[in-house]
Enzyme design. Structure first.
Site, PDB file in Angstrom:
ATOM      1  N   GLY A  75      41.722  43.881  41.332  1.00  0.00           N
ATOM      2  CA  GLY A  75      40.727  43.494  40.350  1.00  0.00           C
ATOM      3  C   GLY A  75      40.260  42.062  40.539  1.00  0.00           C
ATOM      4  O   GLY A  75      39.070  41.757  40.411  1.00  0.00           O
ATOM      5  N   THR A  76      41.174  41.176  40.843  1.00  0.00           N
ATOM      6  CA  THR A  76      40.837  39.767  40.989  1.00  0.00           C
ATOM      7  C   THR A  76      39.823  39.566  42.111  1.00  0.00           C
ATOM      8  O   THR A  76      38.823  38.858  41.951  1.00  0.00           O
ATOM      9  CB  THR A  76      42.114  38.963  41.293  1.00  0.00           C
ATOM     10  OG1 THR A  76      43.050  39.195  40.247  1.00  0.00           O
ATOM     11  CG2 THR A  76      41.820  37.491  41.401  1.00  0.00           C
ATOM     12  N   ASN A 154      42.069  42.828  27.903  1.00  0.00           N
ATOM     13  CA  ASN A 154      43.417  43.236  28.294  1.00  0.00           C
ATOM     14  C   ASN A 154      44.462  42.936  27.229  1.00  0.00           C
ATOM     15  O   ASN A 154      45.479  43.603  27.162  1.00  0.00           O
ATOM     16  CB  ASN A 154      43.815  42.580  29.622  1.00  0.00           C
ATOM     17  CG  ASN A 154      43.471  41.117  29.697  1.00  0.00           C
ATOM     18  OD1 ASN A 154      42.314  40.721  29.551  1.00  0.00           O
ATOM     19  ND2 ASN A 154      44.479  40.296  29.903  1.00  0.00           N
ATOM     20  N   GLN A 182      40.662  47.187  32.759  1.00  0.00           N
ATOM     21  CA  GLN A 182      41.467  47.849  31.725  1.00  0.00           C
ATOM     22  C   GLN A 182      40.828  49.150  31.247  1.00  0.00           C
ATOM     23  O   GLN A 182      41.486  49.956  30.594  1.00  0.00           O
ATOM     24  CB  GLN A 182      41.681  46.911  30.526  1.00  0.00           C
ATOM     25  CG  GLN A 182      42.569  45.720  30.821  1.00  0.00           C
ATOM     26  CD  GLN A 182      44.008  46.112  31.131  1.00  0.00           C
ATOM     27  OE1 GLN A 182      44.453  47.232  30.883  1.00  0.00           O
ATOM     28  NE2 GLN A 182      44.759  45.182  31.712  1.00  0.00           N
ATOM     29  N   GLY A 203      43.674  49.379  41.014  1.00  0.00           N
ATOM     30  CA  GLY A 203      44.499  50.582  41.144  1.00  0.00           C
ATOM     31  C   GLY A 203      45.733  50.589  40.257  1.00  0.00           C
ATOM     32  O   GLY A 203      46.062  51.603  39.641  1.00  0.00           O
ATOM     33  N   HIS A 204      46.411  49.443  40.173  1.00  0.00           N
ATOM     34  CA  HIS A 204      47.716  49.474  39.516  1.00  0.00           C
ATOM     35  C   HIS A 204      47.636  49.564  37.997  1.00  0.00           C
ATOM     36  O   HIS A 204      48.665  49.680  37.334  1.00  0.00           O
ATOM     37  CB  HIS A 204      48.581  48.289  39.955  1.00  0.00           C
ATOM     38  CG  HIS A 204      48.156  46.957  39.430  1.00  0.00           C
ATOM     39  ND1 HIS A 204      48.826  46.315  38.427  1.00  0.00           N
ATOM     40  CD2 HIS A 204      47.149  46.144  39.783  1.00  0.00           C
ATOM     41  CE1 HIS A 204      48.246  45.152  38.193  1.00  0.00           C
ATOM     42  NE2 HIS A 204      47.212  45.028  38.997  1.00  0.00           N
ATOM     43  N   THR A 240      40.675  45.438  58.065  1.00  0.00           N
ATOM     44  CA  THR A 240      41.107  46.826  58.200  1.00  0.00           C
ATOM     45  C   THR A 240      41.518  47.384  56.846  1.00  0.00           C
ATOM     46  O   THR A 240      42.231  46.722  56.096  1.00  0.00           O
ATOM     47  CB  THR A 240      42.267  46.907  59.210  1.00  0.00           C
ATOM     48  OG1 THR A 240      41.780  46.439  60.475  1.00  0.00           O
ATOM     49  CG2 THR A 240      42.787  48.325  59.356  1.00  0.00           C
ATOM     50  N   CYS A 328      55.032  30.325  25.434  1.00  0.00           N
ATOM     51  CA  CYS A 328      56.277  30.224  26.179  1.00  0.00           C
ATOM     52  C   CYS A 328      56.382  31.240  27.295  1.00  0.00           C
ATOM     53  O   CYS A 328      57.032  31.004  28.292  1.00  0.00           O
ATOM     54  CB  CYS A 328      57.462  30.398  25.243  1.00  0.00           C
ATOM     55  SG  CYS A 328      57.758  28.914  24.317  1.00  0.00           S
TER      56      CYS A 328
HETATM   57  C1  LIG Z   1      40.947  42.518  32.622  1.00  0.00           C
HETATM   58  C2  LIG Z   1      41.625  42.260  33.927  1.00  0.00           C
HETATM   59  N1  LIG Z   1      40.925  41.800  34.980  1.00  0.00           N
HETATM   60  C3  LIG Z   1      41.478  41.551  36.175  1.00  0.00           C
HETATM   61  C4  LIG Z   1      42.833  41.763  36.380  1.00  0.00           C
HETATM   62  C5  LIG Z   1      43.425  41.448  37.719  1.00  0.00           C
HETATM   63  O1  LIG Z   1      43.607  42.599  38.496  1.00  0.00           O
HETATM   64  P1  LIG Z   1      44.532  42.563  39.783  1.00  0.00           P
HETATM   65  O2  LIG Z   1      45.914  42.340  39.313  1.00  0.00           O
HETATM   66  O3  LIG Z   1      44.366  43.917  40.412  1.00  0.00           O
HETATM   67  O4  LIG Z   1      44.022  41.490  40.677  1.00  0.00           O
HETATM   68  C6  LIG Z   1      43.616  42.232  35.316  1.00  0.00           C
HETATM   69  C7  LIG Z   1      45.069  42.446  35.483  1.00  0.00           C
HETATM   70  O5  LIG Z   1      45.902  41.697  35.004  1.00  0.00           O
HETATM   71  C8  LIG Z   1      42.999  42.482  34.069  1.00  0.00           C
HETATM   72  O6  LIG Z   1      43.718  42.913  33.020  1.00  0.00           O
END
Ligand SMILES: Cc1ncc(COP(=O)(O)O)c(C=O)c1O
Lengths: 405, 293
Positions: A75-76, A154, A182, A203-204, A240, A328
């Protein structure tokens, strides 16, 4: 650790990779190790299966073409690619519209871009985490390179009206990106009918493997790759392919599609039960976010006068896994930016706990959590200088008079 | 998840001496609910002997804040106030089998609550200027406020200098980007622009008298001491022989892996204070008159 089996309620952080997905991936580490780009039979079969996996993901998000999917490392990367591409594609536009409650994958990138001279407009949210579309409309000008607004938050699960916002952006001739990490797999998405130009997924978060995600890129959208090199993903993301993960994500997408109704009925019902059960038993606690308009699996409760990490540790001792927006847990000094953006008072912001369910949770588990939480909160409140015999001390800042703060 | 020691977990799950104390005659309160942790330390002190007969706490905070409070009450019970004040935050952390760098502030809070309670008993005012910023260097637990203050006070202009003065950035080096940002910010305040190139060596013209020279050397040593004491050590000036300054490192500082880094920082400050190149050399003996060349 408790003798009872553990209960995992942190599915917005990550999910268990579906066993079917794992099984489907394994051959791609061994027999099917070929490079899909290679001109021999080792690569050919792999290329074929990658195409099938792509089609499965395409179907999950209702994309018109399978070529609209660009695989990324999560996602990032998809978020970064989308925003940086939009800026590169329109070098004269120096403004970005986003929100105060995005994931750090968007916010920290925007912070950096601000240092580089871009103007970042962060839409504010109200106490329930909702945006003002009037504020948004005023900012939509031809100076804006891209709008990036998440589909669902999230931490609270709150939905943003991204379809409507995308139409407004299209009318203003501005690119629209949504971080749907999400939302994908939990709610119906139909990109063929949408005005959204770019969408990130991971994916995760949907019982697929980690380290794989995708950027949906509408056909015809102007795009500039983040990574250049080989011609993979039609030249839009060099490197790849992570074949085993792509295969696993394909299976995960298929299972998510099959469980879409389940997620929005059974999982939602368990979440609602959890919320009602905890709030009925614990005083001075409330659900945060827009509770009538949120992901079916997410529940975020603020417990006043207790600190989140301490709650998590006691939950963990009983085998219950959740997460917290407290300062924390992150090692920072401030509670989560989402809670601060919603104006949740400090007395509660440090004690926010997110329970995020999945299709794997059972009613028994939810009953156990409903039973476990109230004594934990009571135990910590007994330790707290802000909690008296029968409830919170009326004016905590006065009752507790530190020589410095 | 934090990598908490078993002792931390044990003190969190079963906190000792938790709850209000009706007949406390020394109360120390630090933190606030907005900061995310707050601690009230209550002591029953025997007025004549100043002996701590009993201690208890109430804490709003994370696992390590509660564990640090519990540990503190156990450590100081039975001590006199003066003895109790010898308990440093590092002692609290050690008692707990160590704390993650992000959590060292929990032990600092314990130490401050103790100072505050003692001041309360003695009718003194206790003020703390301790302020915390975002954690920058995870290897040595150095936060942004500490780094900014050090940059400001010493007119620093390079990451290397920051490392020499504060240790920050001296480990894995992942935080160098963050340190550069702080440098850029503070240097902008004084109208300079940060450049990643190493700074030109500054040497002040004019010769110092021997007395002024020794005085400045002593000032540098005095400035370094609080940090070392906090880390369980100390430093003492032994002798000055031309351009070589002999010091003796004590306690935890002696022979610790940080000794070289600490001395490097002190040497750098000596060079700047004296305007000449000097060497700071550690000696093991207490006060040797003849030193190896
Ligand atoms: C809203 C949102 N965007 C992006 C991400 C990042 O995804 P990834 O861990 O696959 O890079 C997350 C995961 O924590 C997320 O909740």
């Amino acid at each position: 650790m408790s003798a009872l089996p553990p209960i995992y309620l942190d599915n917005n952080a990550t999910t268990r990779c579906a066993p079917e997905a794992v099984a489907a991936m394994l051959p791609y580490f061994t027999e099917q190790f070929g490079n899909p780009s290679s001109m021999h039979s080792f690569g050919a079969k792999v290329g074929h299966e990658v195409k099938a996996a792509r089609a499965s993901l395409q179907k999950l998000i209702g994309a018109e073409y399978d070529s609209e999917i660009v695989y990324t490392a999560g996602g990032t990367e998809a978020d970064n690619t989308a925003i940086l591409s939009a800026l590169k594609a329109s070098p004269d536009r120096k403004e970005i519209i986003t929100t105060t409650v995005e994931h750090h994958a968007v916010l920290h990138l925007c912070d950096q871009l601000e240092k580089d001279g871009y103007i970042i407009h962060k839409l504010k949210v109200d106490g329930k985490g909702r945006l003002s579309l009037d504020e948004y409309r005023k900012l939509l000008t031809d100076k804006v390179a891209v709008v990036s607004v998440m589909w669902a938050n999230n931490e609270t699960g709150t939905f943003f009206p991204v379809e409507e916002m995308a139409r407004m952006a299209r009318d203003a001739n501005v690119l629209f990106h949504t971080d749907a990490v999400q939302a994908v797999g939990k709610v119906e998405i139909n990109m063929a009918e949408s005005a959204i130009d770019m969408l990130s997924l991971s994916g995760h978060k949907l019982h697929g493997p980690k380290g794989i995600g995708a950027l949906y890129l509408r056909r015809g959208s102007r795009f500039r790759p983040l990574l250049r090199g080989g011609g993979q993903e039609r030249g839009r993301r060099a490197g790849t392919e992570n074949v085993p993960a792509i295969i696993g994500l394909g299976i995960a997408a298929q299972i998510a599609r099959e469980h879409m109704a389940f997620e929005n009925t059974q999982v939602r019902a368990l979440r609602d039960k959890l919320q009602a059960g905890i709030l009925a038993a614990v005083p001075n606690a409330f659900a945060t976010g827009d509770v009538d308009n949120r992901l079916p699996n997410t529940l975020n409760i603020a417990f006043e006068y207790v600190e989140g990490e301490a709650i998590l540790m006691l939950l963990n001792k009983q085998g219950i896994a959740a997460s917290s927006g407290s300062a924390c847990t992150s090692g920072s000094l401030e509670p989560s930016h989402v809670m601060r953006a919603m104006g949740i008072p400090y007395t509660a912001a440090h004690g926010t706990i997110r329970f995020s369910l999945s299709r794997e949770n059972t009613e028994d588990e939810i009953d156990r959590v409903i039973a476990a939480v109230p004594p934990i909160i009571a135990q910590l409140r007994k330790l707290s200088p802000y909690w008296g015999e029968n409830g919170p001390i009326t004016d905590p800042e006065k009752a507790f008079a530190p020589t410095y703060a | 998840m934090w990598d908490y020691s078993e002792t931390v977990k044990e003190h969190f799950y079963n906190p000792r001496n938790a709850g209000p104390m009706a007949d406390a005659n020394a109360i120390g309160e630090v933190g606030s609910i907005s900061c995310g942790d707050a601690l009230r330390l209550m002591l029953k002190v025997e007025p004549e002997s100043e002996k701590i007969l009993d201690a208890s706490f109430q804490t709003f905070g994370c696992g390590s804040a509660i564990a640090s409070s519990s540990a503190l009450t156990e450590m100081i019970k039975g001590k006199t106030l003066t003895e109790a004040l010898d308990v440093s935050n590092q002692d609290i952390a050690d008692f707990l089998g160590g704390l993650p760098p992000e959590k060292m502030h929990c032990s600092v809070m314990g130490r401050e609550a103790l100072q505050s309670a003692v001041a309360n008993f003695r009718g003194e005012e206790w003020k703390d200027d301790h302020e915390e910023g975002a954690l920058i260097c995870k290897c040595f637990a150095i936060d942004s406020v500490m780094i900014e203050d050090t940059i400001r006070a010493n007119n620093l202009c390079s990451v290397e200098q920051v490392t020499n003065y504060t240790k920050a950035g001296g480990g894995c080096s992942s935080c160098h980007e963050g340190i550069e940002e702080l440098l850029a910010k503070v240097m902008a305040e004084r109208g300079e622009t940060f450049s990643p190139a190493p700074p030109p060596p500054k040497t002040k013209p004019g010769k110092l008298s021997t007395l002024e020279r020794i005085r400045r050397i002593e000032q540098v040593i005095e400035k370094a001491r609080p940090n070392l004491i906090r880390d369980h050590g100390d430093i003492e000036l032994v002798d000055v022989d031309g351009k070589t300054i002999y010091v003796s490192m004590k306690g935890a500082c002696s022979g610790c892996q940080m000794e070289a880094l600490t001395l490097g920082g002190i040497q750098q400050q000596m060079i700047e204070a004296l305007g000449e190149i000097v060497k700071v050399v550690p000696v093991k003996a207490v006060a040797p008159t003849k030193l190896p060349a």
